[in-house]
Motif scaffolding. Structure first.
Motif, PDB file in Angstrom:
ATOM      1  N   PHE A  36       3.517  -6.536  34.946  1.00  0.00           N
ATOM      2  CA  PHE A  36       3.319  -7.124  33.625  1.00  0.00           C
ATOM      3  C   PHE A  36       3.896  -8.520  33.624  1.00  0.00           C
ATOM      4  O   PHE A  36       4.651  -8.908  34.505  1.00  0.00           O
ATOM      5  N   ARG A  53      -1.023  -7.125  31.539  1.00  0.00           N
ATOM      6  CA  ARG A  53      -0.031  -6.311  30.843  1.00  0.00           C
ATOM      7  C   ARG A  53       1.084  -7.221  30.346  1.00  0.00           C
ATOM      8  O   ARG A  53       1.553  -8.093  31.068  1.00  0.00           O
ATOM      9  N   GLY A  55       4.925  -7.224  28.811  1.00  0.00           N
ATOM     10  CA  GLY A  55       6.103  -6.375  28.707  1.00  0.00           C
ATOM     11  C   GLY A  55       7.263  -7.094  28.074  1.00  0.00           C
ATOM     12  O   GLY A  55       7.409  -8.312  28.204  1.00  0.00           O
ATOM     13  N   VAL A 101       5.303  -1.874  27.028  1.00  0.00           N
ATOM     14  CA  VAL A 101       4.320  -2.548  27.873  1.00  0.00           C
ATOM     15  C   VAL A 101       2.966  -2.330  27.207  1.00  0.00           C
ATOM     16  O   VAL A 101       2.581  -1.194  26.939  1.00  0.00           O
ATOM     17  N   GLU A 103      -1.255  -3.318  27.229  1.00  0.00           N
ATOM     18  CA  GLU A 103      -2.363  -3.802  28.043  1.00  0.00           C
ATOM     19  C   GLU A 103      -3.438  -4.380  27.140  1.00  0.00           C
ATOM     20  O   GLU A 103      -3.758  -3.804  26.105  1.00  0.00           O
TER      21      GLU A 103
END
Length: 147
Positions: A36, A53, A55, A101, A103
Protein backbone atom coordinates in the motif's frame (compact mmCIF):
# COMPACT_ATOMS: atom_id res chain seq x y z
CA UNK A 1 35.21 -29.68 -25.44
CA UNK A 2 33.83 -32.93 -24.19
CA UNK A 3 30.15 -33.68 -24.08
CA UNK A 4 30.10 -33.19 -20.31
CA UNK A 5 31.71 -29.73 -20.59
CA UNK A 6 29.26 -28.66 -23.32
CA UNK A 7 26.33 -29.71 -21.16
CA UNK A 8 27.75 -27.82 -18.16
CA UNK A 9 28.31 -24.68 -20.24
CA UNK A 10 24.76 -24.94 -21.63
CA UNK A 11 23.28 -25.25 -18.12
CA UNK A 12 25.40 -22.37 -16.77
CA UNK A 13 24.37 -20.15 -19.71
CA UNK A 14 20.70 -21.02 -19.15
CA UNK A 15 20.91 -20.18 -15.44
CA UNK A 16 22.66 -16.88 -16.21
CA UNK A 17 20.00 -15.90 -18.78
CA UNK A 18 17.21 -16.87 -16.37
CA UNK A 19 18.83 -14.82 -13.59
CA UNK A 20 19.12 -11.76 -15.82
CA UNK A 21 15.47 -12.11 -16.90
CA UNK A 22 14.27 -12.38 -13.31
CA UNK A 23 16.39 -9.36 -12.33
CA UNK A 24 14.94 -7.27 -15.15
CA UNK A 25 11.36 -8.23 -14.24
CA UNK A 26 11.88 -7.39 -10.56
CA UNK A 27 13.48 -4.06 -11.48
CA UNK A 28 10.58 -3.20 -13.80
CA UNK A 29 8.00 -4.08 -11.16
CA UNK A 30 9.78 -2.52 -8.19
CA UNK A 31 7.18 0.25 -7.77
CA UNK A 32 4.27 -2.09 -8.49
CA UNK A 33 5.26 -4.54 -5.74
CA UNK A 34 3.92 -2.44 -2.89
CA UNK A 35 1.34 -3.54 -0.36
CA UNK A 36 0.00 0.00 0.00
CA UNK A 37 0.94 3.66 -0.22
CA UNK A 38 0.64 6.10 2.65
CA UNK A 39 -1.04 9.49 2.05
CA UNK A 40 2.42 11.12 1.92
CA UNK A 41 3.49 8.79 -0.92
CA UNK A 42 0.32 9.10 -2.98
CA UNK A 43 1.06 12.52 -4.52
CA UNK A 44 4.50 11.45 -5.73
CA UNK A 45 3.82 7.90 -6.90
CA UNK A 46 0.16 7.56 -7.93
CA UNK A 47 -1.77 9.07 -10.82
CA UNK A 48 -5.56 9.59 -10.90
CA UNK A 49 -7.34 6.51 -12.23
CA UNK A 50 -4.57 4.11 -11.17
CA UNK A 51 -5.70 1.34 -8.77
CA UNK A 52 -3.72 1.03 -5.56
CA UNK A 53 -4.01 0.38 -1.84
CA UNK A 54 -4.03 3.25 0.63
CA UNK A 55 -2.91 2.55 4.18
CA UNK A 56 -2.78 4.58 7.35
CA UNK A 57 -4.88 5.55 10.33
CA UNK A 58 -8.50 6.71 10.24
CA UNK A 59 -8.37 10.33 11.40
CA UNK A 60 -10.26 11.08 14.60
CA UNK A 61 -13.57 12.86 13.98
CA UNK A 62 -13.49 12.27 10.23
CA UNK A 63 -16.03 9.47 9.74
CA UNK A 64 -19.38 10.61 8.36
CA UNK A 65 -22.22 8.87 6.56
CA UNK A 66 -24.18 10.51 3.77
CA UNK A 67 -27.87 10.06 3.05
CA UNK A 68 -27.12 7.92 -0.02
CA UNK A 69 -25.31 5.31 2.10
CA UNK A 70 -21.74 6.37 1.36
CA UNK A 71 -19.19 6.66 4.13
CA UNK A 72 -16.62 9.43 4.07
CA UNK A 73 -13.49 9.41 6.23
CA UNK A 74 -9.91 10.61 6.18
CA UNK A 75 -6.83 8.36 6.14
CA UNK A 76 -3.71 9.92 7.61
CA UNK A 77 -0.10 9.04 8.30
CA UNK A 78 0.02 12.09 10.63
CA UNK A 79 1.98 14.11 8.04
CA UNK A 80 -0.55 14.16 5.23
CA UNK A 81 -4.18 13.14 4.96
CA UNK A 82 -6.34 11.89 2.12
CA UNK A 83 -10.16 11.97 2.05
CA UNK A 84 -11.79 8.62 1.26
CA UNK A 85 -15.26 7.83 -0.03
CA UNK A 86 -16.66 4.31 0.29
CA UNK A 87 -20.04 2.88 -0.68
CA UNK A 88 -20.68 -0.31 1.23
CA UNK A 89 -20.67 -1.90 4.63
CA UNK A 90 -17.58 -1.20 6.71
CA UNK A 91 -15.91 -3.99 8.68
CA UNK A 92 -17.18 -4.34 12.26
CA UNK A 93 -13.80 -3.34 13.68
CA UNK A 94 -13.48 -0.17 11.59
CA UNK A 95 -13.15 2.87 13.86
CA UNK A 96 -11.37 6.19 14.21
CA UNK A 97 -7.72 6.10 15.24
CA UNK A 98 -7.24 2.54 13.99
CA UNK A 99 -5.21 1.14 11.12
CA UNK A 100 -6.96 0.68 7.79
CA UNK A 101 -6.07 -0.38 4.25
CA UNK A 102 -8.45 0.68 1.48
CA UNK A 103 -8.34 -0.46 -2.15
CA UNK A 104 -9.49 1.78 -4.98
CA UNK A 105 -8.33 4.79 -7.00
CA UNK A 106 -8.04 8.57 -6.96
CA UNK A 107 -10.71 10.58 -8.71
CA UNK A 108 -10.04 13.82 -10.59
CA UNK A 109 -10.38 15.96 -7.43
CA UNK A 110 -7.74 14.06 -5.45
CA UNK A 111 -10.25 12.08 -3.37
CA UNK A 112 -9.70 8.35 -2.91
CA UNK A 113 -12.72 6.29 -4.00
CA UNK A 114 -12.50 2.92 -2.26
CA UNK A 115 -14.22 -0.27 -3.33
CA UNK A 116 -12.79 -2.36 -0.47
CA UNK A 117 -11.92 -1.39 3.10
CA UNK A 118 -9.89 -3.69 5.34
CA UNK A 119 -9.65 -3.05 9.08
CA UNK A 120 -7.58 -4.59 11.81
CA UNK A 121 -8.86 -7.97 12.96
CA UNK A 122 -8.49 -7.64 16.71
CA UNK A 123 -7.50 -5.10 19.33
CA UNK A 124 -3.79 -6.00 19.23
CA UNK A 125 -3.25 -6.08 15.49
CA UNK A 126 -2.09 -3.39 13.09
CA UNK A 127 -0.94 -4.30 9.58
CA UNK A 128 2.85 -4.56 9.63
CA UNK A 129 3.13 -2.18 6.69
CA UNK A 130 1.09 0.49 8.50
CA UNK A 131 3.18 0.06 11.65
CA UNK A 132 6.44 0.25 9.68
CA UNK A 133 5.28 3.37 7.83
CA UNK A 134 4.35 5.02 11.14
CA UNK A 135 7.72 4.08 12.64
CA UNK A 136 9.47 5.52 9.56
CA UNK A 137 7.56 8.81 9.98
CA UNK A 138 8.52 8.89 13.66
CA UNK A 139 4.96 8.82 15.00
CA UNK A 140 4.73 5.21 16.16
CA UNK A 141 3.21 4.95 19.62
CA UNK A 142 5.00 2.06 21.25
CA UNK A 143 2.53 -0.40 22.72
CA UNK A 144 3.64 -3.81 23.98
CA UNK A 145 0.43 -5.45 22.71
CA UNK A 146 1.06 -4.36 19.12
CA UNK A 147 4.38 -6.09 18.64
Amino acid sequence: MSRKQKRGAFIATGIAILGIAVGLVLFALSDAIVFFYTPSEVAAKVEPGQRFRLGGLVATGSVSKTSDGKVQFVVTDTHKSLPVSYAGILPDLFREGQGVVAEGMLDGQGKFVADTVLAKHDENYMPREVADALKEKGVWQHNEARQ
